[in-house]
Design an enzyme around this catalytic site. Structure first.
Site, PDB file in Angstrom:
ATOM      1  N   ASP A   1       1.418  -1.182  -0.479  1.00  0.00           N
ATOM      2  CA  ASP A   1       1.760  -2.421   0.069  1.00  0.00           C
ATOM      3  C   ASP A   1       3.458  -2.507  -0.234  1.00  0.00           C
ATOM      4  O   ASP A   1       3.873  -2.266  -1.249  1.00  0.00           O
ATOM      5  CB  ASP A   1       1.176  -3.641  -0.767  1.00  0.00           C
ATOM      6  CG  ASP A   1       1.373  -4.993  -0.282  1.00  0.00           C
ATOM      7  OD1 ASP A   1       2.262  -4.976   0.624  1.00  0.00           O
ATOM      8  OD2 ASP A   1       0.633  -5.694  -0.505  1.00  0.00           O
TER       9      ASP A   1
ATOM     10  N   CYS B   1       4.283  -4.841  -3.027  1.00  0.00           N
ATOM     11  CA  CYS B   1       3.417  -4.614  -4.497  1.00  0.00           C
ATOM     12  C   CYS B   1       4.332  -3.983  -5.382  1.00  0.00           C
ATOM     13  O   CYS B   1       5.126  -2.973  -5.081  1.00  0.00           O
ATOM     14  CB  CYS B   1       2.285  -3.840  -4.113  1.00  0.00           C
ATOM     15  SG  CYS B   1       1.870  -2.802  -5.720  1.00  0.00           S
TER      16      CYS B   1
ATOM     17  N   CYS C   1       3.728  -0.723  -6.584  1.00  0.00           N
ATOM     18  CA  CYS C   1       3.836   0.556  -5.477  1.00  0.00           C
ATOM     19  C   CYS C   1       5.517   0.781  -5.538  1.00  0.00           C
ATOM     20  O   CYS C   1       5.629   1.879  -5.196  1.00  0.00           O
ATOM     21  CB  CYS C   1       3.437  -0.487  -4.159  1.00  0.00           C
ATOM     22  SG  CYS C   1       1.731  -0.538  -3.984  1.00  0.00           S
TER      23      CYS C   1
ATOM     24  N   ARG D   1      -1.919  -5.923   1.381  1.00  0.00           N
ATOM     25  CA  ARG D   1      -3.018  -6.747   0.802  1.00  0.00           C
ATOM     26  C   ARG D   1      -3.342  -7.976   1.370  1.00  0.00           C
ATOM     27  O   ARG D   1      -4.584  -8.464   1.534  1.00  0.00           O
ATOM     28  CB  ARG D   1      -2.918  -6.611  -0.711  1.00  0.00           C
ATOM     29  CG  ARG D   1      -2.635  -5.175  -1.407  1.00  0.00           C
ATOM     30  CD  ARG D   1      -2.501  -5.450  -2.943  1.00  0.00           C
ATOM     31  NE  ARG D   1      -1.079  -6.459  -3.075  1.00  0.00           N
ATOM     32  CZ  ARG D   1      -0.689  -6.583  -3.978  1.00  0.00           C
ATOM     33  NH1 ARG D   1      -1.261  -6.374  -5.277  1.00  0.00           N
ATOM     34  NH2 ARG D   1       0.837  -7.021  -3.971  1.00  0.00           N
TER      35      ARG D   1
END
Length: 330
Positions: free
Chosen positions: A57, A60, A63, A87
């Site tokens: 994502d 994120c 991430c 998400r």
């Protein structure tokens, strides 16, 4: 998108008889390997020893942290294959960002810029983001990043490159200099000084107005800055907070001159007439508050200058002053 559809059909046949959490490593491997490379964004290694498939994502935090490890993974012979998994769902801001990434002239560079927080030019085209997302939902991707290693084993969450490579039994190779995904900002540390916000000031995690604004500072607020950098002839000031750096354009700020004060015994002083509190012992400085007649504060600082005698105090790291002629001890 035929390969995604084929993989989805295969997935349905598996999920019909067993829940997603019961998938075997072989099934995870087959599903991940069944995704066509043109439906992913792939950062290829030179050695091409191994690969990982990452449901990721853009917004994120972990991430982004994993993305910063891509140069080390690539240098160690591991391809990083990204599958879009916004998400927040279809149609969300994260979803739209991913569409713009896929529709950019250079999707790999666009993905890195987006993960760094840079605003992308909105774009739309034929893209696999929705199918990627639906595929991830059916695979029960509940959090990001979710990493499917090429042997079918799954890592739910972030692992550093070293730990991930150790798990894959692959030796760590240091990435070459200059290969950083998010180049560090070469700001100069300066002596922390107080500045008055004179115009609405946007805060960015990098000194670049193309970045997403991380907040604003309203006029007449005082803030301390400890970083300085000049880019393309424009001066930026910054500060550190919570492990991150924040920058704003210096033309939104005005330096509050440092003042040599003398500490005195703390006493209460009341205003004998309506007066004001200033951020510098000078009536031409910014007035920060009014002191109605008979209102009082506790003062513990004294300054004598060409503007006369001033009394002051410090609150939340900011010093305030009032003309001593307007005060009387109580």
């Amino acid at each position: 998108m035929k390969s995604i559809i084929a993989v989805t059909s295969f997935l349905f046949s598996i999920l019909f008889t067993s829940p997603s959490w019961a998938l075997s490593a072989v099934e995870y491997k087959n599903l991940a390997d069944g995704i066509s490379s043109d439906e992913m964004i792939v950062y290829e290694s030179t050695g091409k020893l191994r690969h990982i498939t990452v449901f990721t994502d853009i917004d994120c935090g972990y991430c982004r942290k994993l993305h910063s490890e891509v140069p080390a993974l690539n240098a160690s012979g591991v391809d990083v294959r990204y599958v879009a998994y916004p998400r927040a769902g279809i149609g969300s801001d994260s979803f739209k960002k991913y569409v713009s990434v896929y529709c950019a002239d250079n999707p790999k560079k666009a993905l890195t810029n987006a993960k760094m927080g840079m605003l992308l030019k909105p774009a739309d085209c034929d893209n696999p983001v929705e199918e990627n997302y639906r595929f991830g939902k059916r695979l029960a991707v509940n959090g990001t990043p979710m990493i499917v290693i090429d042997d079918g084993s799954v890592v739910s969450g972030y692992l550093s490159a070293r730990k991930l490579l150790r798990r894959m039994k692959v030796g760590y190779v240091s990435p070459p200099k200059g290969s950083e995904m998010f180049p560090k900002v070469a700001a100069t540390r300066i002596s922390p000084e107080q500045y008055l916000i004179i115009n609405e000031a946007h805060l960015y995690t990098r000194p670049d107005t193309r970045m997403q604004s991380m907040g604003t500072m309203q006029p007449d607020v005082v803030h301390k800055f400890s970083l300085e950098i000049e880019i393309d002839g424009e001066r930026w000031l910054g500060f550190r907070k919570g492990g991150s750096q924040y920058y704003t354009q210096a033309n939104n700020l005005r330096l509050i001159p440092s003042v040599a004060t003398q500490s005195i015994k703390s006493k209460k002083y009341a205003a004998v007439r309506p007066t004001a509190l200033y951020i510098s012992p000078d009536k031409s400085a910014k007035k920060m508050a009014d002191m109605p007649a008979r209102s009082y504060f506790r003062f513990n600082l004294e300054v004598r200058n060409e503007n006369g005698r001033w009394l002051g105090f410090s609150r939340n790291g900011i010093k305030y002053y009032a003309p001593a002629a307007d005060l009387e001890e109580i």
